[in-house]
Design a protein around this motif. Structure first.
Motif, PDB file in Angstrom:
ATOM      1  N   PRO A  99       0.854  -1.157  -0.281  1.00  0.00           N
ATOM      2  CA  PRO A  99      -0.181   0.412  -0.153  1.00  0.00           C
ATOM      3  C   PRO A  99       1.082   1.028  -0.462  1.00  0.00           C
ATOM      4  O   PRO A  99       2.044   1.516   0.131  1.00  0.00           O
ATOM      5  N   ILE A 100       0.103   2.618  -0.489  1.00  0.00           N
ATOM      6  CA  ILE A 100       0.983   3.642  -0.107  1.00  0.00           C
ATOM      7  C   ILE A 100       0.910   4.148   0.727  1.00  0.00           C
ATOM      8  O   ILE A 100      -0.236   4.710   1.231  1.00  0.00           O
ATOM      9  N   LEU A 101       1.850   4.651   1.982  1.00  0.00           N
ATOM     10  CA  LEU A 101       1.678   5.116   2.660  1.00  0.00           C
ATOM     11  C   LEU A 101       1.660   7.320   2.287  1.00  0.00           C
ATOM     12  O   LEU A 101       0.933   7.393   2.939  1.00  0.00           O
ATOM     13  N   LEU A 102       2.698   7.592   1.128  1.00  0.00           N
ATOM     14  CA  LEU A 102       2.894   9.025   1.466  1.00  0.00           C
ATOM     15  C   LEU A 102       2.763   9.262  -0.145  1.00  0.00           C
ATOM     16  O   LEU A 102       3.912   8.112  -0.814  1.00  0.00           O
ATOM     17  N   ALA A 103       1.769  10.182  -0.249  1.00  0.00           N
ATOM     18  CA  ALA A 103       2.151   9.838  -1.834  1.00  0.00           C
ATOM     19  C   ALA A 103       1.895  12.105  -1.860  1.00  0.00           C
ATOM     20  O   ALA A 103       1.624  12.897  -1.240  1.00  0.00           O
TER      21      ALA A 103
ATOM     22  N   VAL B 161       8.471  18.744  -7.065  1.00  0.00           N
ATOM     23  CA  VAL B 161       8.758  17.589  -7.457  1.00  0.00           C
ATOM     24  C   VAL B 161       7.425  16.206  -6.745  1.00  0.00           C
ATOM     25  O   VAL B 161       6.002  16.483  -5.799  1.00  0.00           O
ATOM     26  N   ASP B 162       7.902  14.891  -7.487  1.00  0.00           N
ATOM     27  CA  ASP B 162       6.191  14.265  -7.236  1.00  0.00           C
ATOM     28  C   ASP B 162       7.125  12.893  -6.211  1.00  0.00           C
ATOM     29  O   ASP B 162       8.238  12.899  -6.290  1.00  0.00           O
ATOM     30  N   LEU B 163       6.425  12.539  -5.285  1.00  0.00           N
ATOM     31  CA  LEU B 163       6.491  10.797  -4.514  1.00  0.00           C
ATOM     32  C   LEU B 163       5.842  10.456  -4.267  1.00  0.00           C
ATOM     33  O   LEU B 163       4.970  10.963  -3.953  1.00  0.00           O
ATOM     34  N   THR B 164       6.113   9.268  -4.239  1.00  0.00           N
ATOM     35  CA  THR B 164       5.308   8.441  -3.535  1.00  0.00           C
ATOM     36  C   THR B 164       6.198   7.279  -3.361  1.00  0.00           C
ATOM     37  O   THR B 164       7.319   6.342  -3.516  1.00  0.00           O
ATOM     38  N   LEU B 165       5.552   6.723  -1.902  1.00  0.00           N
ATOM     39  CA  LEU B 165       6.814   6.361  -0.990  1.00  0.00           C
ATOM     40  C   LEU B 165       5.640   4.889  -0.170  1.00  0.00           C
ATOM     41  O   LEU B 165       4.518   4.969  -0.298  1.00  0.00           O
ATOM     42  N   ARG B 166       5.893   3.527  -0.390  1.00  0.00           N
ATOM     43  CA  ARG B 166       5.044   2.429  -0.231  1.00  0.00           C
ATOM     44  C   ARG B 166       5.546   1.950   0.836  1.00  0.00           C
ATOM     45  O   ARG B 166       6.327   2.261   1.753  1.00  0.00           O
ATOM     46  N   ARG B 167       4.854   1.503   2.022  1.00  0.00           N
ATOM     47  CA  ARG B 167       4.899   0.813   3.297  1.00  0.00           C
ATOM     48  C   ARG B 167       5.902  -0.139   3.003  1.00  0.00           C
ATOM     49  O   ARG B 167       5.500  -0.886   2.099  1.00  0.00           O
ATOM     50  N   GLY B 168       6.820  -0.550   4.137  1.00  0.00           N
ATOM     51  CA  GLY B 168       8.552  -0.848   4.081  1.00  0.00           C
ATOM     52  C   GLY B 168       9.198  -0.477   3.195  1.00  0.00           C
ATOM     53  O   GLY B 168      10.371  -0.955   2.965  1.00  0.00           O
TER      54      GLY B 168
ATOM     55  N   MET C  45      20.534   1.215   2.157  1.00  0.00           N
ATOM     56  CA  MET C  45      20.177   1.220   2.856  1.00  0.00           C
ATOM     57  C   MET C  45      18.557   1.580   2.083  1.00  0.00           C
ATOM     58  O   MET C  45      17.383   1.210   2.344  1.00  0.00           O
ATOM     59  N   ALA C  46      18.411   2.309   0.566  1.00  0.00           N
ATOM     60  CA  ALA C  46      17.494   2.054   0.115  1.00  0.00           C
ATOM     61  C   ALA C  46      16.986   1.736  -1.526  1.00  0.00           C
ATOM     62  O   ALA C  46      18.170   0.840  -2.201  1.00  0.00           O
ATOM     63  N   ASP C  47      16.209   1.573  -1.146  1.00  0.00           N
ATOM     64  CA  ASP C  47      15.661   0.899  -2.927  1.00  0.00           C
ATOM     65  C   ASP C  47      15.053   1.180  -4.132  1.00  0.00           C
ATOM     66  O   ASP C  47      15.077   0.848  -4.967  1.00  0.00           O
ATOM     67  N   TRP C  48      14.985   2.814  -3.726  1.00  0.00           N
ATOM     68  CA  TRP C  48      14.801   3.910  -5.156  1.00  0.00           C
ATOM     69  C   TRP C  48      15.666   5.382  -4.115  1.00  0.00           C
ATOM     70  O   TRP C  48      15.661   5.100  -3.409  1.00  0.00           O
ATOM     71  N   ILE C  49      16.004   5.908  -5.442  1.00  0.00           N
ATOM     72  CA  ILE C  49      16.401   7.058  -5.376  1.00  0.00           C
ATOM     73  C   ILE C  49      15.929   7.996  -6.281  1.00  0.00           C
ATOM     74  O   ILE C  49      16.029   8.247  -6.715  1.00  0.00           O
ATOM     75  N   MET C  50      15.784   8.909  -5.669  1.00  0.00           N
ATOM     76  CA  MET C  50      15.747  10.570  -6.086  1.00  0.00           C
ATOM     77  C   MET C  50      17.389  11.663  -6.023  1.00  0.00           C
ATOM     78  O   MET C  50      17.278  11.518  -4.505  1.00  0.00           O
TER      79      MET C  50
END
Length: 531
Positions: A272-276, A304-311, A491-496
């Motif tokens: 699930p998306i936690l933060l958008a 800036v656009d950002l989508t952060l999922r749970r975990g 640490m990260a699985d996605w980078i901006m």
């Protein structure tokens, strides 16, 4: 062995009086620095490396005491009264501190702060001191130096503030420049510039440099001789070549091998998306003058656009002033912004301060400067448990204390240390306290703003492992803001990647590192490779 050292330390011992009794921080240290030499003191947080030079400068905390001998050109410094020490401090021995924001007075302009030691030690007039301050800013290659004389510290980036600290340290042409972790809060490109600047100034001015660091990559680049400290003792010393290529002590070998490890797997596609956030913008009005006839806006975050999922962990990287920290504050509604931010599908932009309060336990932040964010008047236990007073008022004092002890244990600090105060801890230990304070509330989202910037590599590894473990157990989501690309990669699985408020590139971590598309990203990655 140094022949005729200008600074000689013998059998230095430092103890601190604490609520838990006397603590021995430095145990019989011997150290020499020759004229014009570049010496590095390396060790983990709490090894005693900073306290050793603090004693030489007469800057130990009030509960500290030092014995032994510290001689500058044959003159004993240890035990001198402050008035007598001032003949050496700033004139013969100058120091750049780890956290420039806490070393600069927020109420005075930069020009006045640089001029102060010039007027005190050299008796210069106000006009002459200002002219010399301008020369010093030019010497440290400050952008727009004349304009910066009128700036306040908060108007400068981290790299610019460190240049101001160097300018102040050089004001009276010292024999020895002590640089205490001078680049821990800086991104990789600025770090390279600052250390190259120090090395260049050393050659030009003929001064000695003592670099205190936990980063052996910096030692490879700049030092001539190295002292390795552990638990208050020098466990190994020698030339850079000896220490780097043929270390004899197991601790030195461990430091050389330390590097954050592992790669984070992305969350499931259906997580699930936690933060958008969409079209997020933060602007500051830089207009000057009473009538403000000219509009000047700084777009710190620009669409800036950002989508952060749970975990999930999104790493946000970029140089100082790129907008990465402002973006983290904007998604938490800590700075005014435009655009939309949704947390668990709830719009945050209409919420005022009171309406946001119930959500704050789920939205936590760890700031870059732990010393500035920890109250010096509270014990560590009180600091860590402070949020429980608001978000868990039903807990008794004993229950809060127990939760604080558990939170400290989670970040690898002894629970018994909770009766001490922040100034009694090293920079790395203070950073772990700040992490414990955020985690005690069991948040869902944590914005980690340079959470490992003050930590040595071995502690970074443990903190990275800790954060990953907590994420796995509690399905936490992180926005991980950092200039340390090695830590971000672990640490990260996605980078901006951010520059001038915009995202110039984003994607899966390994894709960014293995095949960066933007020139700016390639430059950041190249600057992060040391040695």
């Amino acid at each position: 062995m140094v022949t005729n050292p200008i600074l000689s330390i013998r059998d230095l011992r430092i103890r601190f009086r604490t609520n838990d009794g006397m603590v021995e921080a430095v145990r019989g240290v011997d150290l020499d620095v020759g004229a014009g030499e570049f010496v590095a003191i390396v060790g983990e947080s709490g090894s005693g490396k900073s306290q050793s030079v603090m004693a030489a400068m007469g800057l130990l905390a009030g509960n500290g005491e030092a014995t032994g001998s510290i001689r500058y050109r044959g003159a004993e410094l240890l035990g001198l009264k402050p008035a007598a020490l001032n003949a050496y401090r700033g004139r013969k021995l100058a120091m750049i501190f780890q956290e420039p924001m806490t070393s600069l007075d927020p109420l005075f302009r930069i020009g006045a702060q640089i001029a102060a030691p010039l007027r005190k030690h050299q008796g210069l007039s106000r006009k002459a001191a200002r002219a010399r301050a301008l020369e010093l800013l030019e010497l440290v290659r400050m952008p727009r130096p004349e304009a910066r004389l009128s700036s306040y510290p908060h108007e400068l980036s981290g790299g610019q503030r460190q240049r101001v600290m160097i300018a102040m340290a050089l004001a009276n042409d010292p024999d020895i420049l002590i640089a205490d972790e001078p680049t821990t809060a800086l991104d990789v490109t600025i770090e390279a510039e600052i250390l190259a600047l120090i090395a260049e100034l050393r050659q030009r001015l003929g001064m000695a440099v003592i670099l205190i660091t936990h980063d052996l990559g910096l030692v490879r680049q700049h030092a001539e001789r190295v002292y390795v400290m552990k638990a208050g003792e020098v466990v190994e010393s020698g030339t850079k070549r000896q220490i780097i290529t043929a270390p004899t002590h197991p601790y030195t070998r461990m430091l050389l091998a330390a590097e954050p490890e592992g790669r984070k797997a992305p969350p499931p596609d259906d997580a699930p998306i936690l933060l958008a956030a969409r079209d997020l913008r933060v602007s500051y009005d830089l207009s000057r003058g009473f009538l403000r006839r000219e509009t000047a806006l700084l777009h710190a975050v620009d669409g800036v656009d950002l989508t952060l999922r749970r975990g999930q962990t999104i790493g946000i990287v970029g140089e100082s002033g790129s907008g990465k920290s402002t973006l983290g504050k904007a998604v938490l509604k800590l700075v005014p912004s435009s655009g939309t931010v949704r947390f668990e599908d709830r719009a945050l932009e209409p919420l005022d301060r009171a309406a946001m309060r119930p959500l704050r336990s789920s939205l936590q932040v760890v700031f870059q400067d732990p010393f500035g964010s920890l109250s010096p008047r509270l014990t560590v236990g009180e600091i860590v448990s402070e949020g429980l007073l608001v978000h868990a008022p039903q807990l008794t004092r004993a229950e809060r204390d127990l939760r604080a002890a558990q939170a400290l244990a989670e970040v690898s600090l002894e629970p018994a240390l909770r009766n001490r105060y922040p100034h009694e801890f090293s920079g790395g230990q203070r950073q772990r306290i700040a992490i414990a304070r955020a985690m005690i509330l069991h948040p869902k989202l944590v914005v980690l703003d340079e959470p490992t910037s003050a930590l040595d590599r071995t502690v970074q590894k443990s903190i990275v492992a800790l954060l990953k473990d907590m994420q796995a157990r509690h399905a936490l989501s992180y926005l991980f803001i950092s200039h340390d690309l090695a830590v971000v990669r672990a640490m990260a699985d996605w980078i901006m990647v951010m520059k001038d408020g915009r995202v110039v590139e984003s994607g899966p971590t390994e894709a960014i590192f293995e095949a960066p598309q933007a020139d700016y990203t390639r430059r950041l990655i190249a600057a992060s490779i040391k040695g």
